[in-house]
Design a protein around this motif. Structure first.
Motif, PDB file in Angstrom:
ATOM      1  N   PHE A  49       0.809  -1.229   0.000  1.00  0.00           N
ATOM      2  CA  PHE A  49       0.000   0.000   0.000  1.00  0.00           C
ATOM      3  C   PHE A  49       0.841   1.278   0.000  1.00  0.00           C
ATOM      4  O   PHE A  49       0.327   2.353  -0.264  1.00  0.00           O
ATOM      5  N   LEU A  96      -0.404   4.322   3.590  1.00  0.00           N
ATOM      6  CA  LEU A  96      -1.038   3.420   4.543  1.00  0.00           C
ATOM      7  C   LEU A  96      -1.343   4.124   5.871  1.00  0.00           C
ATOM      8  O   LEU A  96      -2.376   3.893   6.489  1.00  0.00           O
ATOM      9  N   GLU A 119      -1.796   7.371   6.198  1.00  0.00           N
ATOM     10  CA  GLU A 119      -2.761   8.454   5.988  1.00  0.00           C
ATOM     11  C   GLU A 119      -4.155   7.928   5.631  1.00  0.00           C
ATOM     12  O   GLU A 119      -5.155   8.434   6.112  1.00  0.00           O
ATOM     13  N   LYS A 120      -4.178   6.923   4.766  1.00  0.00           N
ATOM     14  CA  LYS A 120      -5.441   6.324   4.258  1.00  0.00           C
ATOM     15  C   LYS A 120      -6.461   7.401   3.894  1.00  0.00           C
ATOM     16  O   LYS A 120      -7.577   7.426   4.445  1.00  0.00           O
ATOM     17  N   ASN A 121      -6.090   8.317   3.023  1.00  0.00           N
ATOM     18  CA  ASN A 121      -7.012   9.406   2.681  1.00  0.00           C
ATOM     19  C   ASN A 121      -8.118   8.935   1.733  1.00  0.00           C
ATOM     20  O   ASN A 121      -8.159   7.768   1.335  1.00  0.00           O
ATOM     21  N   PHE A 175      -7.075   7.271  -1.525  1.00  0.00           N
ATOM     22  CA  PHE A 175      -6.554   5.929  -1.238  1.00  0.00           C
ATOM     23  C   PHE A 175      -7.730   4.942  -1.179  1.00  0.00           C
ATOM     24  O   PHE A 175      -7.713   3.881  -1.809  1.00  0.00           O
ATOM     25  N   LYS A 176      -8.762   5.335  -0.425  1.00  0.00           N
ATOM     26  CA  LYS A 176      -9.930   4.454  -0.279  1.00  0.00           C
ATOM     27  C   LYS A 176     -10.615   4.243  -1.633  1.00  0.00           C
ATOM     28  O   LYS A 176     -10.985   3.130  -1.978  1.00  0.00           O
ATOM     29  N   TYR A 190      -8.483   1.823  -3.809  1.00  0.00           N
ATOM     30  CA  TYR A 190      -8.495   0.409  -3.433  1.00  0.00           C
ATOM     31  C   TYR A 190      -9.895  -0.208  -3.492  1.00  0.00           C
ATOM     32  O   TYR A 190     -10.009  -1.417  -3.734  1.00  0.00           O
ATOM     33  N   ILE A 224      -7.503  -3.416   5.410  1.00  0.00           N
ATOM     34  CA  ILE A 224      -6.907  -2.083   5.524  1.00  0.00           C
ATOM     35  C   ILE A 224      -7.975  -0.996   5.437  1.00  0.00           C
ATOM     36  O   ILE A 224      -7.887   0.032   6.085  1.00  0.00           O
ATOM     37  N   LEU A 225      -9.003  -1.248   4.632  1.00  0.00           N
ATOM     38  CA  LEU A 225     -10.037  -0.220   4.428  1.00  0.00           C
ATOM     39  C   LEU A 225     -11.046  -0.161   5.581  1.00  0.00           C
ATOM     40  O   LEU A 225     -11.849   0.764   5.646  1.00  0.00           O
TER      41      LEU A 225
END
Ligand SMILES: C[S@@+](CC[C@H](N)C(=O)[O-])C[C@H]1O[C@@H](n2cnc3c(N)ncnc32)[C@H](O)[C@@H]1O
Length: 220
Positions: free
Chosen positions: A167, A172, A174-176, A179-180, A183, A218-219
């Motif tokens: 990722f 990973l 930050e997972k902004n 990103f979401k 994925y 991860i999500l």
């Protein structure tokens, strides 16, 4: 010159003291923009194909930059000179990018920064480039019609987990929202492939289902 959002994302990461080689320059838009907005020591634009080089030369001439940008026909880094400290490779598949770097690994001695925007294979690309003695300095997802990934590597050694290589260590954390979005679209893509993939490809099925599980975890 108006640069795409994708290529524009590179600009803040290039400093005046840099001397760059742009591998697979094609139209040389990035090099022209850099020549017009930075005071770089050297810019070499290379491409393996004669056609793109002719277009690059024409664009460079139109912008009156023939004395600033050197255009060279080269397969990857085979024409890399010792005074270059930054390699830029964008718009190519991750495997092609890593092959270009690995093929001329011994020439990377003075390269302290590698800037890439790979089209795919992010896990393998991060894994192979970090194996060459570079660590991830910066990452960014760019929304420019498609979602693109910019990665800046700096010389150095760092160990990364599977998930960090998959990722991206910074993304990973930050997972902004982008990103979401990226994925979630990946999960849809993999599910679609799975519906068409014959059942006899058992290992592929298992790997792809595992990939979906990793992404979903991860999500969460
Ligand atoms: C899709 S274009 C990308 C152009 C530009 N870098 C960008 O991101 O917009 C890819 C270019 O890479 C060139 N290329 C492919 N393999 C190469 C190699 N081994 N060495 C140099 N150039 C290569 C192709 O000829 C093509 O012009």
């Amino acid at each position: 010159m108006k640069l795409s959002k994708r290529l524009l994302s590179i600009i803040p990461h290039i400093q005046d003291e840099d001397s760059i080689i742009d591998v697979g320059c094609d139209h040389a838009y990035l090099d022209i923009y850099l020549a017009q907005h930075k005071n770089l020591k050297k810019i070499i634009a290379v491409d393996i194909m004669e056609g793109p080089l002719l277009i690059a030369k024409k664009n460079i001439k139109t912008n009156d930059l023939e004395n600033v940008i050197k255009v060279v026909r080269s397969d990857g880094l085979e024409k890399l000179t010792k005074d270059i400290n930054t390699v830029i490779i964008t718009g190519l598949g991750g495997k092609t990018i890593t092959n270009i770097l690995k093929k001329d690994e011994s020439r990377l001695i003075n390269i302290n920064k590698i800037v890439i925007i790979p089209n795919n294979n992010f896990y393998e690309t991060r894994k192979e480039i970090t194996k060459l003695g570079y660590k991830i300095e910066y990452e960014e997802l760019i929304d420019d019609k498609n979602i693109y990934l910019l990665i800046i590597f700096k010389k150095g050694n760092k160990r990364y987990s599977y998930k960090e290589l998959f990722f991206g260590p910074f993304l990973l954390k930050e997972k902004n929202n982008l990103f979401k979005k990226y994925y979630l679209a990946e999960v849809t893509k993999i599910k679609e492939i799975l519906t068409k993939l014959p059942k006899r490809y058992i290992i592929k099925h298992i790997r792809m289902r595992q990939k979906i599980r990793t992404i979903k975890q991860i999500l969460k």
